[in-house]
Design an enzyme around this catalytic site. Structure first.
Site, PDB file in Angstrom:
ATOM      1  N   ASP A  21      56.289  52.058  79.836  1.00  0.00           N
ATOM      2  CA  ASP A  21      55.006  52.397  79.042  1.00  0.00           C
ATOM      3  C   ASP A  21      54.143  53.277  80.164  1.00  0.00           C
ATOM      4  O   ASP A  21      54.359  52.980  81.460  1.00  0.00           O
ATOM      5  CB  ASP A  21      54.215  51.133  78.840  1.00  0.00           C
ATOM      6  CG  ASP A  21      53.180  51.400  77.823  1.00  0.00           C
ATOM      7  OD1 ASP A  21      52.917  52.426  77.216  1.00  0.00           O
ATOM      8  OD2 ASP A  21      52.524  50.552  77.765  1.00  0.00           O
ATOM      9  N   HIS A  38      56.201  62.427  78.918  1.00  0.00           N
ATOM     10  CA  HIS A  38      57.258  61.755  78.269  1.00  0.00           C
ATOM     11  C   HIS A  38      58.705  62.432  78.946  1.00  0.00           C
ATOM     12  O   HIS A  38      59.834  61.751  78.899  1.00  0.00           O
ATOM     13  CB  HIS A  38      57.650  62.174  76.776  1.00  0.00           C
ATOM     14  CG  HIS A  38      56.556  61.379  76.042  1.00  0.00           C
ATOM     15  ND1 HIS A  38      56.125  59.865  76.265  1.00  0.00           N
ATOM     16  CD2 HIS A  38      55.441  61.614  75.306  1.00  0.00           C
ATOM     17  CE1 HIS A  38      55.103  59.654  75.406  1.00  0.00           C
ATOM     18  NE2 HIS A  38      54.836  60.598  74.878  1.00  0.00           N
ATOM     19  N   LEU A 132      78.101  50.449  82.884  1.00  0.00           N
ATOM     20  CA  LEU A 132      76.466  49.591  82.443  1.00  0.00           C
ATOM     21  C   LEU A 132      76.847  49.631  80.926  1.00  0.00           C
ATOM     22  O   LEU A 132      77.106  50.597  80.473  1.00  0.00           O
ATOM     23  CB  LEU A 132      75.445  50.394  83.023  1.00  0.00           C
ATOM     24  CG  LEU A 132      74.216  50.079  82.448  1.00  0.00           C
ATOM     25  CD1 LEU A 132      73.859  48.909  83.209  1.00  0.00           C
ATOM     26  CD2 LEU A 132      73.222  50.942  82.748  1.00  0.00           C
TER      27      LEU A 132
HETATM   28  C1  IPE Z   1      55.727  50.091  73.275  1.00  0.00           C
HETATM   29  O1  IPE Z   1      54.660  50.883  74.038  1.00  0.00           O
HETATM   30  C2  IPE Z   1      56.715  50.917  72.739  1.00  0.00           C
HETATM   31  C3  IPE Z   1      57.643  51.591  73.608  1.00  0.00           C
HETATM   32  C4  IPE Z   1      57.595  51.606  74.951  1.00  0.00           C
HETATM   33  C5  IPE Z   1      58.600  52.519  72.937  1.00  0.00           C
HETATM   34  P1  IPE Z   1      53.476  51.318  73.030  1.00  0.00           P
HETATM   35  O2  IPE Z   1      52.580  52.189  74.177  1.00  0.00           O
HETATM   36  O3  IPE Z   1      53.646  52.137  71.939  1.00  0.00           O
HETATM   37  O4  IPE Z   1      52.777  49.992  73.032  1.00  0.00           O
HETATM   38  P2  IPE Z   1      51.259  49.630  72.589  1.00  0.00           P
HETATM   39  O5  IPE Z   1      50.783  50.262  71.310  1.00  0.00           O
HETATM   40  O6  IPE Z   1      50.521  49.780  73.756  1.00  0.00           O
HETATM   41  O7  IPE Z   1      51.385  47.830  72.210  1.00  0.00           O
HETATM   42  C1  IPE Z   2      55.631  55.154  76.715  1.00  0.00           C
HETATM   43  O1  IPE Z   2      54.392  55.724  77.274  1.00  0.00           O
HETATM   44  C2  IPE Z   2      56.659  55.889  76.034  1.00  0.00           C
HETATM   45  C3  IPE Z   2      56.686  55.725  74.627  1.00  0.00           C
HETATM   46  C4  IPE Z   2      56.166  54.611  73.969  1.00  0.00           C
HETATM   47  C5  IPE Z   2      57.319  56.745  73.707  1.00  0.00           C
HETATM   48  P1  IPE Z   2      53.158  55.801  76.169  1.00  0.00           P
HETATM   49  O2  IPE Z   2      53.180  57.322  75.269  1.00  0.00           O
HETATM   50  O3  IPE Z   2      52.771  54.562  75.415  1.00  0.00           O
HETATM   51  O4  IPE Z   2      52.157  55.979  77.250  1.00  0.00           O
HETATM   52  P2  IPE Z   2      50.539  55.528  77.298  1.00  0.00           P
HETATM   53  O5  IPE Z   2      50.826  54.171  77.242  1.00  0.00           O
HETATM   54  O6  IPE Z   2      49.979  56.116  76.038  1.00  0.00           O
HETATM   55  O7  IPE Z   2      50.016  55.861  78.638  1.00  0.00           O
HETATM   56 MG    MG Z   3      51.730  53.008  75.727  1.00  0.00          MG
END
Ligand code: IPE
Ligand code: IPE
Ligand code: MG
Length: 244
Positions: A21, A38, A132
């Protein structure tokens, strides 16, 4: 942690799951668009796959796209799908080199046809690899996974192939996407959020949880070692069960 000697002394979890995240926040903090986060996040996945295996981790599962992530702006979803296409190509090469066995968990039926084809090729080409075991959660939601399993169980029960008395935790576990994969010993979530966000709801029943403020693109081998050190400090009353 100083040097490898101490790493050797650590109890290495067999299965580590990661909610990666913070890609968007990381990019924003650098004045860059979310997609840059990303892209860097995908690079971090490759590095961690290699480092995890070198450390002796046998199973690594990453949450790459949730069933809820479709609700993000259309541009971002499209950019993520494009990145996924490229990533799957790279992953095939890396998997050949590292003898990684790749499996995608989640509802693949909702993904574009070409992505499903690439996933099929990747899983087929790597299925017998002895390195892995790498699981990528794509269009994955823990509730959705359980609903899909229940539907298949009800179908089999109605058809007379399964008796209600024979349904058990084990038999239900065997029709989840993670069939054959031991439950995670350690779950890591990056970038300060302390929730599960619908990840592996069934499988995380006794998993140790570790949260770090580090955003995913900055997650390195050193951060992974820190998480394993924290895991080693826990009093695992339930962890050393099945198969150990
Ligand atoms: C969780 O992260 C999903 C992934 C890492 C793919 P999100 O950023 O989407 O989750 P929320 O919305 O903060 O709970
Ligand atoms: C995690 O990073 C990747 C995915 C959920 C695809 P985020 O896109 O959720 O990044 P934040 O949480 O908005 O910073
Ligand atoms: Mg996120």
């Amino acid at each position: 942690m100083q040097g490898n000697k101490m790493l050797e002394e650590l109890n290495i979890p067999k299965h580590v799951a990661i909610i990666l995240d913070g890609n968007g926040r990381w990019a924003k903090s650098k004045g860059m668009p979310r997609n840059y986060g990303h892209i860097q996040g995908a690079k971090a996945v490759e590095v961690i796959c290699e480092e995890a295996y070198k450390m002796g981790i046998q199973y690594l599962t990453v949450y790459a796209f949730s069933t809820e992530n479709w609700n993000r702006p259309k541009d971002e979803v499209e950019a993520l799908m494009k990145l996924l296409r490229n990533y799957l190509k790279t992953c095939l090469k890396t998997a050949e080199k590292n003898r990684m066995c790749v499996r995608v968990i989640g509802d693949k039926s909702q993904l574009d046809e070409d992505i499903r084809r690439r996933i099929g090729e990747l899983e087929e080409a790597t299925r017998d690899n002895d390195g892995l075991h790498f699981q990528i959660a794509l269009n994955y939601g823990g509730r959705d996974e359980i609903v899909r399993a229940v539907k298949s169980l009800v179908r089999d029960t109605v058809a007379g192939a399964v008796r209600v008395e024979d349904i058990s935790e084990e038999s239900l576990g065997d029709i989840l996407d993670t069939k054959g994969i031991p439950d995670p010993d350690l779950l890591i979530r990056t970038c300060n959020e302390q929730r599960i966000s619908n990840f592996l709801l069934w499988q995380l029943a006794y998993t140790e949880l570790y949260f770090t403020p580090v955003a995913w693109p900055d997650f390195t081998k050193e951060e992974l070692v820190k998480a394993i050190e924290a895991y080693n400090m826990r009093d695992r009353r339930y962890g050393l069960v099945k198969g150990e």
